[in-house]
Scaffold this motif. Structure first.
Motif, PDB file in Angstrom:
ATOM      1  N   GLU A  93     -30.134  -5.496  47.842  1.00  0.00           N
ATOM      2  CA  GLU A  93     -29.078  -5.287  48.747  1.00  0.00           C
ATOM      3  C   GLU A  93     -29.404  -5.314  50.401  1.00  0.00           C
ATOM      4  N   TYR A  94     -29.304  -5.917  50.559  1.00  0.00           N
ATOM      5  CA  TYR A  94     -29.311  -5.998  52.181  1.00  0.00           C
ATOM      6  C   TYR A  94     -28.007  -6.053  53.319  1.00  0.00           C
ATOM      7  N   LEU A  95     -27.379  -5.018  54.043  1.00  0.00           N
ATOM      8  CA  LEU A  95     -26.367  -5.230  54.156  1.00  0.00           C
ATOM      9  C   LEU A  95     -25.836  -4.470  55.168  1.00  0.00           C
ATOM     10  N   PRO A  96     -26.554  -5.355  56.469  1.00  0.00           N
ATOM     11  CA  PRO A  96     -26.251  -5.052  58.204  1.00  0.00           C
ATOM     12  C   PRO A  96     -24.631  -4.831  58.436  1.00  0.00           C
ATOM     13  N   ASP A  97     -24.280  -3.586  59.019  1.00  0.00           N
ATOM     14  CA  ASP A  97     -23.252  -3.232  59.693  1.00  0.00           C
ATOM     15  C   ASP A  97     -23.045  -5.288  60.552  1.00  0.00           C
ATOM     16  N   PRO A  98     -21.995  -4.932  61.247  1.00  0.00           N
ATOM     17  CA  PRO A  98     -21.832  -6.774  62.183  1.00  0.00           C
ATOM     18  C   PRO A  98     -21.979  -6.597  63.192  1.00  0.00           C
ATOM     19  N   LEU A  99     -22.482  -8.378  63.693  1.00  0.00           N
ATOM     20  CA  LEU A  99     -23.416  -8.593  64.875  1.00  0.00           C
ATOM     21  C   LEU A  99     -21.676  -8.762  65.844  1.00  0.00           C
ATOM     22  N   LEU A 100     -21.894  -7.971  66.804  1.00  0.00           N
ATOM     23  CA  LEU A 100     -20.971  -8.012  68.073  1.00  0.00           C
ATOM     24  C   LEU A 100     -20.923  -8.922  69.225  1.00  0.00           C
ATOM     25  N   PRO A 101     -21.096 -10.305  69.398  1.00  0.00           N
ATOM     26  CA  PRO A 101     -21.901 -11.089  70.231  1.00  0.00           C
ATOM     27  C   PRO A 101     -20.277 -11.260  71.607  1.00  0.00           C
ATOM     28  N   LEU A 102     -21.104 -10.497  72.220  1.00  0.00           N
ATOM     29  CA  LEU A 102     -20.306 -10.070  73.489  1.00  0.00           C
ATOM     30  C   LEU A 102     -20.516 -11.806  74.533  1.00  0.00           C
ATOM     31  N   PRO A 103     -19.619 -11.952  75.533  1.00  0.00           N
ATOM     32  CA  PRO A 103     -19.170 -12.725  76.326  1.00  0.00           C
ATOM     33  C   PRO A 103     -20.828 -13.127  76.871  1.00  0.00           C
ATOM     34  N   GLY A 104     -21.113 -14.342  76.899  1.00  0.00           N
ATOM     35  CA  GLY A 104     -22.494 -15.395  77.820  1.00  0.00           C
ATOM     36  C   GLY A 104     -23.369 -14.979  76.667  1.00  0.00           C
ATOM     37  N   ALA A 105     -23.433 -14.213  75.373  1.00  0.00           N
ATOM     38  CA  ALA A 105     -24.324 -14.107  74.489  1.00  0.00           C
ATOM     39  C   ALA A 105     -24.667 -15.124  73.249  1.00  0.00           C
ATOM     40  N   ARG A 106     -26.503 -15.454  73.450  1.00  0.00           N
ATOM     41  CA  ARG A 106     -26.547 -16.119  73.268  1.00  0.00           C
ATOM     42  C   ARG A 106     -28.143 -15.793  72.222  1.00  0.00           C
ATOM     43  N   LEU A 107     -27.749 -16.377  70.608  1.00  0.00           N
ATOM     44  CA  LEU A 107     -28.729 -15.712  69.010  1.00  0.00           C
ATOM     45  C   LEU A 107     -29.207 -16.847  68.298  1.00  0.00           C
ATOM     46  N   TYR A 108     -30.427 -16.983  68.189  1.00  0.00           N
ATOM     47  CA  TYR A 108     -30.240 -17.705  66.754  1.00  0.00           C
ATOM     48  C   TYR A 108     -31.369 -16.782  66.041  1.00  0.00           C
ATOM     49  N   GLN A 109     -30.807 -16.596  64.619  1.00  0.00           N
ATOM     50  CA  GLN A 109     -31.549 -15.324  63.919  1.00  0.00           C
ATOM     51  C   GLN A 109     -31.622 -16.633  62.334  1.00  0.00           C
ATOM     52  N   ARG A 110     -33.026 -15.958  61.906  1.00  0.00           N
ATOM     53  CA  ARG A 110     -33.180 -17.103  60.979  1.00  0.00           C
ATOM     54  C   ARG A 110     -33.814 -15.991  59.619  1.00  0.00           C
ATOM     55  N   THR A 111     -32.654 -16.010  58.636  1.00  0.00           N
ATOM     56  CA  THR A 111     -33.388 -15.182  57.447  1.00  0.00           C
ATOM     57  C   THR A 111     -33.703 -16.478  55.972  1.00  0.00           C
ATOM     58  N   VAL A 112     -34.166 -15.445  55.781  1.00  0.00           N
ATOM     59  CA  VAL A 112     -35.766 -16.196  54.495  1.00  0.00           C
ATOM     60  C   VAL A 112     -35.625 -15.082  52.832  1.00  0.00           C
ATOM     61  N   ILE A 113     -34.961 -15.396  52.328  1.00  0.00           N
ATOM     62  CA  ILE A 113     -34.710 -14.823  51.238  1.00  0.00           C
ATOM     63  C   ILE A 113     -35.302 -15.594  49.509  1.00  0.00           C
ATOM     64  N   THR A 114     -37.566 -14.586  49.614  1.00  0.00           N
ATOM     65  CA  THR A 114     -37.705 -15.207  48.658  1.00  0.00           C
ATOM     66  C   THR A 114     -37.726 -14.774  47.863  1.00  0.00           C
ATOM     67  N   ALA A 115     -36.630 -14.971  46.375  1.00  0.00           N
ATOM     68  CA  ALA A 115     -36.929 -14.528  44.875  1.00  0.00           C
ATOM     69  C   ALA A 115     -37.400 -15.016  43.844  1.00  0.00           C
ATOM     70  N   ASP A 116     -37.790 -14.424  43.400  1.00  0.00           N
ATOM     71  CA  ASP A 116     -38.678 -14.434  41.751  1.00  0.00           C
ATOM     72  C   ASP A 116     -36.850 -14.795  41.616  1.00  0.00           C
ATOM     73  N   PRO A 117     -37.823 -16.222  40.258  1.00  0.00           N
ATOM     74  CA  PRO A 117     -36.500 -16.578  39.212  1.00  0.00           C
ATOM     75  C   PRO A 117     -35.567 -14.816  38.869  1.00  0.00           C
ATOM     76  N   GLY A 118     -36.210 -13.835  38.242  1.00  0.00           N
ATOM     77  CA  GLY A 118     -35.896 -12.663  37.635  1.00  0.00           C
ATOM     78  C   GLY A 118     -35.056 -11.887  38.702  1.00  0.00           C
ATOM     79  N   ALA A 119     -35.170 -12.045  39.571  1.00  0.00           N
ATOM     80  CA  ALA A 119     -34.717 -10.733  40.826  1.00  0.00           C
ATOM     81  C   ALA A 119     -33.707 -11.286  41.404  1.00  0.00           C
ATOM     82  N   THR A 120     -33.190  -9.866  41.477  1.00  0.00           N
ATOM     83  CA  THR A 120     -31.740 -10.088  42.603  1.00  0.00           C
ATOM     84  C   THR A 120     -31.500  -9.634  43.953  1.00  0.00           C
ATOM     85  N   VAL A 121     -31.408 -10.571  44.686  1.00  0.00           N
ATOM     86  CA  VAL A 121     -30.413 -10.449  46.416  1.00  0.00           C
ATOM     87  C   VAL A 121     -29.664 -10.358  46.767  1.00  0.00           C
ATOM     88  N   VAL A 122     -28.873  -9.554  46.935  1.00  0.00           N
ATOM     89  CA  VAL A 122     -27.354  -9.651  47.349  1.00  0.00           C
ATOM     90  C   VAL A 122     -27.670  -8.980  49.593  1.00  0.00           C
TER      91      VAL A 122
END
Length: 339
Positions: free
Chosen positions: A165-194
């Motif tokens: 389980e990966y449950l971070p608190d919120p992102l708060l973009p302030l005026p003028g913010a610029r962000l690129y986020q790439r999240t990759v889940i690599t899961a075995d067929p028998g795994a669980t990712v929340v």
């Protein structure tokens, strides 16, 4: 915002190429970013995607975090860890009496938030039959930027029968913010990712309601051999189009998502559980199965931070009960309330 299943040429992986330094731009910086974000880079064009791997500025702040978990003597242990400020983490705790084998790890808040030219990379590798819960100690602010952008790479790998389980608190973009986020889940067929994520773009203050420049958020679901199962692409560009309009956020300031990637239970059953959990909570939401029946996802809109947090918690709790037979721990702090 869209879910697609096209194959992409870039593979994920959480390791480094042989001989590659952790501090090399090729390791901590995306090889490709979307044009909506790339247009803010110095001398960037309007191509389909720009590489910034070789364009680090002198002010670049590189934050790295690597964690490896294995199941030892009946519980999950953190067996490998590397961190470079401003990313750091506490020791594993085992606070859930219903899941005493599950390691709870809190990522420390990033001091000062994400700032101009920040480059962050987080790698989490969960071995077979491990159970891990990751959270953050506070919301992450994305600060105003005069040029360039901040980037963050998050790689989550789950082995056979692992539960992450990966449950971070919120992102708060302030005026003028610029962000690129790439999240990759690599899961075995028998795994669980929340995995859950919330963007809160309505903080008090002049121009604070969708005052950021751009948010580019990509989430990929892959198999260990690299096959892409699903891609969720979010592009919010208030200076180019009305992100609060129909078909985007519909006048709301809070956008929350919950993805449940699993092979334990049919995808339709996961989607039904998420739908039942949100029914009657009074917030606009949508639920669907993921491509290739690899799980289900939930998206929530709202304006009240506590109400949206409560709705996301309800989805997480429903998924946890369905997949493990245990309820989710009570939410920390007072961000959630009954709705």
């Amino acid at each position: 915002m869209a879910l697609v299943t096209d194959e992409m040429p870039e593979t994920s992986g959480t390791g480094r190429a042989k001989g590659e330094s952790r501090l090399s731009a090729a390791h901590h910086t995306p090889g490709r970013i979307p044009p909506e974000v790339a247009r803010h880079l110095p001398d960037a064009g309007e191509s389909a995607g720009e590489s910034i791997a070789g364009s680090a500025e002198p002010s670049t702040r590189v934050g790295l975090l690597e964690m490896g978990f294995e199941r030892l003597s009946g519980r999950t242990e953190l067996v490998r860890r590397y961190s470079r400020m401003p990313l750091r983490t506490g020791r594993p705790q085992y606070p859930d009496p219903l899941r005493p084998q599950m390691a709870f790890v809190r990522l420390a808040p990033v001091a000062g938030g994400l700032v101009q030219d920040d480059r962050q990379r987080i790698d989490v590798c969960c071995g077979a039959e491990t159970e891990v819960h990751l959270s953050t100690g506070a919301a992450t602010e994305v600060r105003p930027m005069e040029r360039g952008c901040a980037t963050r790479l998050v790689n989550l790998s789950a082995g056979p029968d692992a539960y992450l389980e990966y449950l971070p608190d919120p992102l708060l973009p302030l005026p003028g913010a610029r962000l690129y986020q790439r999240t990759v889940i690599t899961a075995d067929p028998g795994a669980t990712v929340v995995i859950g994520e919330t963007v809160a773009a309505g903080r008090p203050g002049p121009g604070a309601r969708h005052g950021y420049d751009v948010l580019g958020l990509d989430l990929e679901v892959r198999r260990p051999h690299g096959r892409l199962l699903a891609l969720d692409a979010v592009r919010l560009c208030p200076d180019r189009h009305d992100v609060a309009g129909p078909g985007v956020l519909s006048g709301h300031t809070q956008l929350a998502s919950l993805f449940v990637v699993t092979g334990r239970t049919p995808a339709a059953e996961v989607a039904d559980a998420l739908h039942a959990a949100l029914d009657g909570m009074g917030l606009p939401y949508g639920v669907s199965v993921l491509p290739h029946d690899c799980g289900a996802w939930l998206r929530i809109l709202g304006d009240d931070e506590a109400a949206v947090a409560s709705a996301r918690y309800a989805g997480w709790d429903a998924a946890r009960r369905l997949l493990t037979g245990s309820r989710a721990p009570a939410p920390e702090g007072s961000r959630c309330r009954a709705v």
